[in-house]
Each structure stands twice: as C-alpha cells, then as structure tokens.
Motif scaffolding. Structure first.
Motif, PDB file in Angstrom:
ATOM      1  N   CYS A  84       0.839  -1.208   0.000  1.00 31.26           N
ATOM      2  CA  CYS A  84       0.000   0.000   0.000  1.00 31.26           C
ATOM      3  C   CYS A  84       0.868   1.250   0.000  1.00 31.26           C
ATOM      4  N   PRO A  85       1.676   1.445  -1.037  1.00 33.01           N
ATOM      5  CA  PRO A  85       2.585   2.598  -1.043  1.00 33.01           C
ATOM      6  C   PRO A  85       1.909   3.921  -1.374  1.00 33.01           C
ATOM      7  N   GLY A  86       0.635   3.886  -1.755  1.00 29.51           N
ATOM      8  CA  GLY A  86      -0.048   5.097  -2.196  1.00 29.51           C
ATOM      9  C   GLY A  86      -0.408   6.070  -1.096  1.00 29.51           C
ATOM     10  N   GLY A  87      -0.150   5.718   0.161  1.00 35.55           N
ATOM     11  CA  GLY A  87      -0.396   6.647   1.263  1.00 35.55           C
ATOM     12  C   GLY A  87      -1.781   6.536   1.879  1.00 35.55           C
ATOM     13  N   HIS A 134     -11.674 -11.460  19.335  1.00 32.53           N
ATOM     14  CA  HIS A 134     -11.906 -11.763  17.921  1.00 32.53           C
ATOM     15  C   HIS A 134     -12.779 -10.679  17.324  1.00 32.53           C
ATOM     16  N   ALA A 135     -12.559 -10.445  16.024  1.00 27.64           N
ATOM     17  CA  ALA A 135     -13.274  -9.376  15.328  1.00 27.64           C
ATOM     18  C   ALA A 135     -13.204  -9.628  13.831  1.00 27.64           C
ATOM     19  N   LEU A 136     -14.018  -8.884  13.126  1.00 26.17           N
ATOM     20  CA  LEU A 136     -13.864  -8.786  11.681  1.00 26.17           C
ATOM     21  C   LEU A 136     -13.019  -7.544  11.425  1.00 26.17           C
ATOM     22  N   VAL A 137     -12.180  -7.592  10.410  1.00 26.29           N
ATOM     23  CA  VAL A 137     -11.255  -6.509  10.106  1.00 26.29           C
ATOM     24  C   VAL A 137     -11.414  -6.109   8.649  1.00 26.29           C
ATOM     25  N   TYR A 138     -11.525  -4.814   8.415  1.00 25.75           N
ATOM     26  CA  TYR A 138     -11.494  -4.324   7.040  1.00 25.75           C
ATOM     27  C   TYR A 138     -10.146  -3.656   6.821  1.00 25.75           C
ATOM     28  N   CYS A 139      -9.436  -4.111   5.805  1.00 24.44           N
ATOM     29  CA  CYS A 139      -8.125  -3.573   5.479  1.00 24.44           C
ATOM     30  C   CYS A 139      -8.179  -3.043   4.053  1.00 24.44           C
ATOM     31  N   GLU A 140      -7.786  -1.777   3.897  1.00 26.99           N
ATOM     32  CA  GLU A 140      -7.832  -1.129   2.589  1.00 26.99           C
ATOM     33  C   GLU A 140      -6.616  -0.240   2.413  1.00 26.99           C
ATOM     34  N   GLY A 141      -6.123  -0.217   1.209  1.00 27.65           N
ATOM     35  CA  GLY A 141      -5.003   0.665   0.888  1.00 27.65           C
ATOM     36  C   GLY A 141      -5.008   0.984  -0.586  1.00 27.65           C
ATOM     37  N   SER A 142      -4.154   1.903  -0.968  1.00 31.47           N
ATOM     38  CA  SER A 142      -4.049   2.240  -2.387  1.00 31.47           C
ATOM     39  C   SER A 142      -2.686   1.796  -2.898  1.00 31.47           C
ATOM     40  N   ASN A 143      -2.701   1.281  -4.106  1.00 34.02           N
ATOM     41  CA  ASN A 143      -1.461   0.803  -4.703  1.00 34.02           C
ATOM     42  C   ASN A 143      -0.688   1.962  -5.336  1.00 34.02           C
ATOM     43  N   GLY A 162      -2.577   4.423  -7.308  1.00 32.50           N
ATOM     44  CA  GLY A 162      -3.629   5.169  -6.628  1.00 32.50           C
ATOM     45  C   GLY A 162      -4.956   4.438  -6.574  1.00 32.50           C
ATOM     46  N   GLU A 163      -4.977   3.188  -7.016  1.00 30.49           N
ATOM     47  CA  GLU A 163      -6.209   2.391  -7.001  1.00 30.49           C
ATOM     48  C   GLU A 163      -6.433   1.837  -5.591  1.00 30.49           C
ATOM     49  N   THR A 164      -7.669   1.939  -5.119  1.00 33.37           N
ATOM     50  CA  THR A 164      -8.020   1.444  -3.794  1.00 33.37           C
ATOM     51  C   THR A 164      -8.344  -0.040  -3.861  1.00 33.37           C
ATOM     52  N   GLN A 165      -7.749  -0.785  -2.932  1.00 34.94           N
ATOM     53  CA  GLN A 165      -7.993  -2.222  -2.821  1.00 34.94           C
ATOM     54  C   GLN A 165      -8.266  -2.543  -1.357  1.00 34.94           C
ATOM     55  N   GLY A 166      -9.248  -3.399  -1.099  1.00 32.85           N
ATOM     56  CA  GLY A 166      -9.538  -3.745   0.280  1.00 32.85           C
ATOM     57  C   GLY A 166     -10.399  -4.982   0.387  1.00 32.85           C
TER      58      GLY A 166
END
Length: 142
Positions: free
Chosen positions: A60-63, A84-93, A96-100
């Motif tokens: 996730c180098p896009g900041g 325990h939990a559910l986790v949402y992880c998102e970042g931009s490549n 600049g595209e968002t992936q999660g």
C-alpha cells in the motif's frame, strides 16, 4: 491501572492505519506466534512478524490506508485475554487504485510486566472449498 483490551485494540488498529511500524510492533510480545492470511504458514517471534508487517505495508505505497475492527468481542481474566473481530483492510497501490477486503482476526493477549501484549495473532480469509478461490468479496452485512 492498565488499559483495557478494547482501548488497546483500537490503538493497535490506528497504528496499522497510519502505517507506524514502531507503534504496531509495541503491541506484540517477543514470543509471538502469528498465523497471517498472507505469505507463509506461521511466523515465530516478533522480529519475523515485523519483517512481514513491513512487507505488507509495501503493498500500500499510495499513502491511503484504512484498517478498522468490527464486532470486537473480548474475554479476559487478570493474566490472559482472547479477542476476535472482523477486520477491514484497505489501501491504495502505486497507481492510486483502492484495494480492500474483510478478514477475520483472533488475538491472544497476555499481561506481561504490567502491560498487555499480543502473544498470538491470527488473520484469515474464507475460501470456497470446491474452487479453492479466496472469497475477498464477502462483507459482514451480506
């Protein structure tokens, strides 16, 4: 008085979202055992897991980064805690595209010298047993 696991979990998630490696690693015990959803079967020790976290951050180098806990449940006594939990992880490549995606998280915590430390970390992503495909599109509300 020590902080609650709920407070510490929120601080841990914020450290990940900000990609602050020193803050992230401060939550882990030296004798950590981690089962991550990425790269290898297990990580033994804080040093090995730090290297893994650094590699994850490079995806996730896009900041832009998002890391949030949902449906956090905690059981604890004076020395051990289990969450325990559910986790949402998102970042931009780099484009600049968002992936999660959503994942599952289980953590074991131990009181060590007056501080709660994570001694077991386990991330997982469901998969379809017939096709072998990872089910990244699943959401908690579906």
């Amino acid at each position: 008085m020590t902080q609650s696991i709920q407070q510490l979990s929120a601080q841990w998630a914020a450290a990940i979202a900000s990609q602050n490696m020193e803050q992230i690693m401060a939550f882990y015990a030296e004798e950590l055992i981690a089962y991550d959803a990425v790269a290898q079967l297990q990580f033994i020790g804080k040093t090995a897991y730090r290297t893994h976290w650094q590699q994850c951050m490079e995806f996730c180098p896009g900041g832009h980064s998002k890391f949030e806990l949902r449906d956090l449940n905690i059981l604890q006594n004076d020395q051990l805690a289990f969450s325990h939990a559910l986790v949402y992880c998102e970042g931009s490549n780099e484009k600049g595209e968002t992936q999660g995606c959503w994942m599952r998280l289980t953590q074991g915590w131990q009181m060590q010298q007056g501080q709660w430390r994570i001694i077991h970390d386990h991330f997982s992503v469901p998969f379809d047993m017939v096709s072998g495909a990872v089910l990244f599109e699943l959401t908690p509300d579906a």
